[in-house]
Design an enzyme around this catalytic site. Structure first.
Site, PDB file in Angstrom:
ATOM      1  N   TYR A 138      93.781  10.637 -42.885  1.00 34.60           N
ATOM      2  CA  TYR A 138      92.573  11.503 -42.958  1.00 34.60           C
ATOM      3  C   TYR A 138      92.185  12.067 -41.741  1.00 34.60           C
ATOM      4  O   TYR A 138      92.120  11.053 -40.744  1.00 34.60           O
ATOM      5  CB  TYR A 138      91.181  10.616 -43.750  1.00 34.60           C
ATOM      6  N   ASP A 233      95.574  11.728 -33.684  1.00 32.18           N
ATOM      7  CA  ASP A 233      94.118  11.545 -33.916  1.00 32.18           C
ATOM      8  C   ASP A 233      93.702  10.156 -33.709  1.00 32.18           C
ATOM      9  O   ASP A 233      94.069   9.306 -34.369  1.00 32.18           O
ATOM     10  CB  ASP A 233      94.187  11.918 -35.354  1.00 32.18           C
ATOM     11  N   LYS A 261      83.920   8.322 -32.696  1.00 31.32           N
ATOM     12  CA  LYS A 261      83.630   7.152 -33.045  1.00 31.32           C
ATOM     13  C   LYS A 261      83.067   6.432 -31.761  1.00 31.32           C
ATOM     14  O   LYS A 261      82.205   6.450 -31.105  1.00 31.32           O
ATOM     15  CB  LYS A 261      84.532   6.351 -33.796  1.00 31.32           C
TER      16      LYS A 261
END
Ligand code: KE4
Length: 421
Positions: A138, A233, A261
């Site tokens: 994802y 990613d 994050k």
């Protein structure tokens, strides 16, 4: 009417991000009032030891004193100016210094925005339209990444969400994680048309799945041979596995990296960065456009800087000790209960799959008994332990978790597994 019922009247599903609604585990989500250290406190006052850590950002735990005080300091000067500030330069220099692949970096406000921008940059830089992603990975909710493998009959892949144009989805090719042959086949079938491969160097969205010894280096070699860009990613793994993320941990350097994050220390920050030659394609220097009202805002920069400043090598040694203590406790429990659930861990992130054998691919992960996971999730929640409300996520340890927290978690893990056996 309770808070959740009322929220559902004003917010789709009562939540601002779908996974929070407990859809895959059932029951009603717990509304949180505050957090401190390893704990979060619900509106009814109940305390939980938290292993979601806001899905990864809180590597120092909730409301870390140093981060809060830096945000307070920045706050006194205002919240946003829409003009460059020194704080952005300081955080950019820190990221360049920590992340091996990054010579230059652009701040944005979410991981999705970072990935969306990196994909556009790869397409602009290579003048190619197709991209390769992996089933089960994802990368946020930008259109080109909401694509799933088309069923056998279909020539092209399909949107995984309504609203994504079919004609766009066909530019996204889907390979299998840890399967280099599936990638090579796509490059053979789409010679000279693939702009980039985007991959989670450690998958954290199919549960946790680790790369095989040859996978990441193999992707790098394919990209180098084919004139495509490799994008790591690292929204989850960045600053999580080591100061330089997965690329430092595994020694494989991508052309572009996306971050989020931990980079924001709990405030909304994403970023993408890479080789100078590629990044100078980005507006206003180059023709590839990308922009953002609150990109690099001083509060988020202050939080990110305070977060990263504490991430010295010694920090990871301590965090690894605590994490391994917990993971070993889980493994011991399974052994003494005669349960052979798959358990994947790396540094301070891990996932227990409710299926036997190894989980090295998305197909393996799908073997997990998600109903059993739901029972486990609620058993732990009732006993004051907050885990991800989905089998296909990661759990995280922070430096704020005490050995007392870990001992209680190991004891409870045993009790709950025993009760649902
Ligand atoms: P955000 O747009 O949610 O900041 O980042 C998207 C993203 C990009 N790349 C990776 C590897 C990610 O894991 C994410 C977002 N992670 C999910 C949880 N696995 C966020 C939680 C949620 O969607 O609420």
């Amino acid at each position: 009417m309770n808070i959740f019922e009322e929220s559902k009247k004003y917010i789709p599903g009562g939540v601002n991000s779908p996974v929070r609604a407990f859809g895959s585990v059932g029951g009603e989500p717990v509304f949180i009032e505050r957090g401190k250290g390893s704990k979060i406190y619900a509106v009814d006052g109940k305390e939980y030891i938290d292993y979601v850590c806001s899905w990864g950002p809180l590597i120092h735990g909730h409301a870390d004193d140093a981060i809060i005080s830096e945000i307070e300091k920045a706050l006194k000067n205002g919240t946003t100016f829409g003009a460059p500030t020194k704080l952005e330069l300081e955080l950019a220099k820190k990221v360049v210094n920590m992340v091996p692949s990054i010579d230059m970096v652009r701040m944005v406000s979410s991981g999705t925005e970072a990935v969306m921008s990196a994909i556009r940059l790869a397409r602009g830089y290579t003048k190619r339209d197709k991209i390769v992603k992996f089933e089960g990975c994802y990368h946020g909710h930008s259109d080109s990444l909401l694509v799933k493998a088309g069923s056998g009959a279909l020539t092209f892949n399909q949107p995984s969400s309504p609203g994504v144009p079919f004609d766009l989805a066909k530019y996204t090719l889907i390979a299998d994680y840890n399967d280099l042959e599936s990638v090579k086949r796509l490059f053979l079938e789409n010679k000279g048309e693939i702009a980039c491969i985007i991959v989670e160097p450690v998958a954290g969205n199919m549960g946790v799945v680790l790369p095989t010894d040859v996978f990441l280096q193999g992707l790098k070699e394919i990209c180098e041979n084919e004139g495509s860009l490799l994008i790591f990613d690292e929204v989850i793994t960045g600053f999580r596995l080591s100061p330089g993320g997965a690329q430092e941990y595994y020694g494989v350097i991508p052309h572009l990296t996306t971050l989020g994050k931990i980079l924001g220390g709990g405030l909304p920050v994403g970023a993408y960065g890479g080789k100078r030659e590629i990044m100078e394609m980005i507006s206003p220097v180059g023709p590839v456009y990308q922009a953002g009202t609150l990109s690099g805002n001083p509060l988020a920069m202050a939080a990110g800087l305070a977060n990263l400043k504490k991430l010295e090598k010694s920090f990871y040694i301590e965090l690894r000790k605590k994490s391994e203590y917990l993971w070993n406790g889980f493994r011991e429990n399974c052994k003494s209960l005669g349960i052979d659930y798959a358990f994947n861990s790396i540094e301070s992130m891990a996932c227990m799959f409710f299926c036997s054998g190894n989980v090295n691919s998305f197909k393996d992960a799908l073997r997990s008994d998600t109903k059993k996971y739901a029972q486990f999730f609620h058993g732990m929640l009732e006993r004051g332990i907050n885990l991800a409300p989905s089998q296909f996520e990661a759990m995280f340890v922070s430096s704020a978790h005490s050995y007392e927290d870990l001992d209680y978690t190991i004891k409870t893990h045993y009790e709950v597994l025993k009760s649902i056996k």
